[in-house]
Design an enzyme around this catalytic site. Structure first.
Site, short mmCIF file in Angstrom:
data_model
loop_
_atom_site.label_atom_id
_atom_site.label_comp_id
_atom_site.label_asym_id
_atom_site.label_seq_id
_atom_site.Cartn_x
_atom_site.Cartn_y
_atom_site.Cartn_z
N CYS A 110 21.61 21.20 11.70
CA CYS A 110 21.64 19.79 12.05
C CYS A 110 23.08 19.28 12.11
O CYS A 110 23.99 20.02 12.39
CB CYS A 110 20.80 18.96 11.07
SG CYS A 110 19.21 19.69 10.69
N PHE A 248 14.87 7.59 -2.06
CA PHE A 248 14.76 7.92 -3.48
C PHE A 248 13.37 7.62 -4.03
O PHE A 248 13.23 7.07 -5.13
CB PHE A 248 15.83 7.20 -4.30
CG PHE A 248 17.22 7.75 -4.09
CD1 PHE A 248 17.57 9.00 -4.58
CD2 PHE A 248 18.16 7.01 -3.39
CE1 PHE A 248 18.85 9.50 -4.38
CE2 PHE A 248 19.44 7.51 -3.18
CZ PHE A 248 19.79 8.76 -3.69
N ILE A 249 12.33 7.97 -3.26
CA ILE A 249 10.95 7.76 -3.73
C ILE A 249 10.60 8.92 -4.66
O ILE A 249 10.22 10.00 -4.20
CB ILE A 249 9.98 7.68 -2.54
CG1 ILE A 249 10.41 6.59 -1.56
CG2 ILE A 249 8.56 7.41 -3.04
CD1 ILE A 249 9.58 6.54 -0.29
N ARG A 250 10.77 8.69 -5.92
CA ARG A 250 10.51 9.74 -6.90
C ARG A 250 10.38 9.14 -8.30
O ARG A 250 10.96 8.10 -8.60
CB ARG A 250 11.64 10.78 -6.88
CG ARG A 250 13.01 10.18 -7.16
CD ARG A 250 14.11 11.22 -7.20
NE ARG A 250 14.59 11.58 -5.89
CZ ARG A 250 15.77 12.18 -5.68
NH1 ARG A 250 16.55 12.46 -6.70
NH2 ARG A 250 16.17 12.49 -4.46
N GLY A 252 8.25 7.43 -9.81
CA GLY A 252 7.75 6.08 -9.98
C GLY A 252 8.71 4.97 -9.58
O GLY A 252 8.47 3.80 -9.91
#
Length: 271
Positions: A110, A248-250, A252
């Site tokens: 990429c 940063f969906i981690r 909770g």
């Protein structure tokens, strides 16, 4: 040959070094395969990709480049597996569209190996208009399902994963060694199945780069979820293109970077 699928991973022998010494063992590694796309007799690009859902990849790539607008614009696609070629016949004259992007080699790593794309993307990226909302609980659930269904990554650790979702469910997941390829496969899936994207959510395993936001805009998707970080250019584009970027969906928690008005629910803290 109308379609082509090869193994996404292969078994290799290796020597593993541990604190207890050397071990001769085996492991699974991700497959990497060059595919040259020829459109109406002209070479468009060579993609370094994972050899799965290749037809979707070709359609999604051509749509992303502005060469086609719908799957119906592809009159014929044939593959030569031994030579690594896709021969595509499309409606109309493609010379101008190909000259905009020029012929490129698009590497699996990429980034800069894909020649700077923003000027060409200006022809096909568009502001997203959608009333779709999502709750934090739905964000956590979609990212957890993406993780659990990422079989090739769990086996090799060597691919990116992208999923097309509605807020309450994951609809389609695609994997590739190149993050742009995974998204083009999704785009091809959407075009071939004639799916409307106004309810769409894009869940992605890697960082939210400018290219990810541009791909979402081309697909008409207004919410992008990731377990990883964004870049500053990605957030500038998300602001401009009316896309909600959540990273940063981690563990909770999550960070809502742009267009927070689409996030609602019992623990959205009044956003």
């Amino acid at each position: 040959m109308e379609s082509m699928e090869k193994a996404m991973s292969v078994r290799r022998t290796l020597d593993k070094v541990t604190e207890n010494g050397w071990i001769h063992t085996e492991d699974m590694v991700a497959s990497e395969w060059p595919l040259t796309i020829n459109v109406n007799g002209l070479e468009a690009a060579t993609l370094v990709c994972s050899p799965s859902h290749v037809r979707e990849l070709v359609i999604g790539f051509l749509a992303s480049e502005g060469i086609i607008r719908s799957a119906e614009d592809c009159l014929d696609i044939t593959f030569n597996e031994s030579q690594g070629y896709a021969y595509v016949t499309v409606k109309g004259d493609v010379k101008a569209a190909l000259e905009r992007g020029q012929r490129r080699f698009i590497g699996s790593c990429c980034g800069k190996s894909r020649q700077f794309y923003l000027q060409n993307d200006a022809y096909t990226a568009r502001t997203v208009y959608t009333n779709t909302c999502i709750t934090p609980a739905q964000c956590f659930a979609l990212m957890e399902e993406l993780k659990n269904r990422s079989d090739v990554f769990n086996e090799t650790g060597g691919v990116h994963n992208a999923a097309y979702c509605h807020p309450d469910r994951l609809i389609c997941i695609r994997s590739d060694i190149g993050r742009h390829n995974a998204l083009d496969k999704l785009y091809g899936f959407l075009l071939e199945n004639r799916l409307q994207t106004k309810l769409g959510v894009l869940a992605f395993s890697g960082r939210i780069s400018s290219e990810i936001i541009l791909k979402a805009a081309k697909m008409g998707i207004g919410i992008v979820l990731s377990k990883a970080a964004p870049t500053d250019l990605a957030l500038e584009l998300a602001d401009e293109l009316n896309i909600t970027a959540i990273g940063f969906i981690r563990n909770g928690s999550m960070n809502i970077y742009t267009h927070k008005e689409r996030v609602a629910g019992p623990y959205a803290n009044g956003l």
